[in-house]
Design an enzyme around this catalytic site. Sequence first.
Site, short mmCIF file in Angstrom:
data_model
loop_
_atom_site.label_atom_id
_atom_site.label_comp_id
_atom_site.label_asym_id
_atom_site.label_seq_id
_atom_site.Cartn_x
_atom_site.Cartn_y
_atom_site.Cartn_z
N HIS A 13 8.67 53.29 41.39
CA HIS A 13 9.31 52.01 41.11
C HIS A 13 10.06 52.07 39.78
O HIS A 13 11.24 51.69 39.69
CB HIS A 13 8.24 50.91 41.07
CG HIS A 13 8.73 49.59 40.53
ND1 HIS A 13 8.97 48.51 41.34
CD2 HIS A 13 9.02 49.18 39.26
CE1 HIS A 13 9.39 47.50 40.59
NE2 HIS A 13 9.43 47.89 39.33
N GLU A 14 9.38 52.52 38.75
CA GLU A 14 9.99 52.51 37.42
C GLU A 14 11.17 53.47 37.33
O GLU A 14 12.21 53.14 36.75
CB GLU A 14 8.94 52.85 36.36
CG GLU A 14 7.92 51.74 36.16
CD GLU A 14 8.59 50.43 35.72
OE1 GLU A 14 9.35 50.43 34.73
OE2 GLU A 14 8.36 49.42 36.39
N HIS A 21 14.39 52.14 38.71
CA HIS A 21 15.20 51.31 37.80
C HIS A 21 16.30 52.17 37.17
O HIS A 21 17.42 51.70 36.93
CB HIS A 21 14.34 50.69 36.71
CG HIS A 21 13.62 49.45 37.13
ND1 HIS A 21 14.28 48.33 37.60
CD2 HIS A 21 12.30 49.14 37.12
CE1 HIS A 21 13.39 47.39 37.88
NE2 HIS A 21 12.19 47.85 37.61
N TYR A 69 20.17 41.85 35.31
CA TYR A 69 18.74 41.52 35.40
C TYR A 69 18.54 40.03 35.17
O TYR A 69 17.99 39.58 34.17
CB TYR A 69 17.95 42.35 34.39
CG TYR A 69 16.51 42.52 34.78
CD1 TYR A 69 16.15 43.40 35.80
CD2 TYR A 69 15.51 41.80 34.15
CE1 TYR A 69 14.83 43.55 36.18
CE2 TYR A 69 14.19 41.94 34.52
CZ TYR A 69 13.86 42.82 35.53
OH TYR A 69 12.54 42.97 35.90
N GLU A 104 14.56 44.40 41.03
CA GLU A 104 13.13 44.63 41.17
C GLU A 104 12.76 45.05 42.59
O GLU A 104 11.93 45.94 42.79
CB GLU A 104 12.35 43.37 40.79
CG GLU A 104 12.17 43.16 39.31
CD GLU A 104 11.37 44.29 38.66
OE1 GLU A 104 10.41 44.78 39.29
OE2 GLU A 104 11.71 44.68 37.55
N ASP A 121 11.09 34.54 33.00
CA ASP A 121 11.18 35.85 33.63
C ASP A 121 12.58 36.09 34.19
O ASP A 121 12.75 36.56 35.31
CB ASP A 121 10.11 35.99 34.72
CG ASP A 121 9.97 37.43 35.23
OD1 ASP A 121 10.33 38.35 34.48
OD2 ASP A 121 9.50 37.60 36.37
N HIS A 142 10.56 38.85 39.08
CA HIS A 142 9.39 39.50 39.65
C HIS A 142 8.75 38.68 40.76
O HIS A 142 7.89 39.18 41.49
CB HIS A 142 8.34 39.78 38.56
CG HIS A 142 8.71 40.89 37.64
ND1 HIS A 142 9.34 40.67 36.43
CD2 HIS A 142 8.55 42.23 37.74
CE1 HIS A 142 9.54 41.82 35.82
NE2 HIS A 142 9.08 42.78 36.60
#
Length: 359
Positions: free
Chosen positions: A177-178, A181, A192, A201, A274, A279
């Site tokens: 996942h990271e 990005h 974002y 995300e 957020d 998210h």
Amino acid sequence: MDRDHLDHDLTGCPGAGSRVFCTVVPPHILSNLAERHEHVRRTLEHDENHRARRLDIVSRGLTPGEPGTDADKPHRTIYDAGHTETLPGTKVHAESDGPSQDVSVNRAQAGLGATFELYLKVYGRKSIDGAGLPLDATVHYGQKYDNAFWDGERMVFGDGDNDLFLDFTIPVDVIGHELTHGVTQYSANLDYQGQSGALNESISDVFGSLIKQYALGQSAEEADWLIGSGLLGPNVTGKALRSMKAPGTAYDDDVLGKDPQPAKMKDYVKTTDDNGGVHLNSGIPNHAFYLYATALGGNAWEKAGQVWYDVLTGGELPKDAQFADFAKLTVKAAQARYGAGAEHDAVVKAWTEVGVTAK
């Protein structure tokens, strides 16, 4: 948790595409814990301060370099922060080294490798920048640090507190996942904020899940479609951080709170926190991908994943894309690659089921 109000105006990544600090555990989870747990409060403060510093730093390596002669092989280096917050830490493992006695080092090495392998072998992409970018990671970061992050240069893993969260090198999908990005950074560079941030995300969740499925050899039917399974501690009532199969059901805990992710547009969370609930609302495109992949059956990284990858890297996705923009491009990509058949019909149906217009 009230869907219309979150307590902390924090984000998992900053808004600027060229300045990144992306955390695994989103702020709406940590904010529920901060008042009761001092080390979680320190994690939140650390992440907020780190994001603020990143807004003043231009991340290195955002322009792909010339491919090397061995760009089709991973170049991984693992460092140990020694429970400090100093990066990168001490180098403890190089690409040519054998297994370490430190399981966190081995898991980080394997997770970086699994991510590199999916992108190369399935989509022909050489590392996250497409040009063989070396992959660095640091383990044992901080004291009871309840998070992991990608800062545009490396993956960094906390050990967790062994109560609420375990070692952050455990779930391979979180590592995928990271790092995804970074793939988004180098390709579509989605803003974002709001729906484009939620797509940012969601794309990381999609490919994080595909990386796990590919590594385990699981079909769409066999996969659990959970993000962060195995990360929650023994005292937490829950299965993972998020569920793509059933958004809103990943956890329901007296301390952590209840998973607030929606699965359909009718439940879209309107909030200024957020970065517009990136998210939370990512659950909607997440669920659309799950529906598409399971409708097609077989290996999700093949046809369904290929369509998503084509949109991400095809050059037509605007930085401020809304869900409907992305959906229409997936329909176009499915038809371009597979014709006006089952793949096309299934993606239209998936988006329709979550309440997004795909035509």
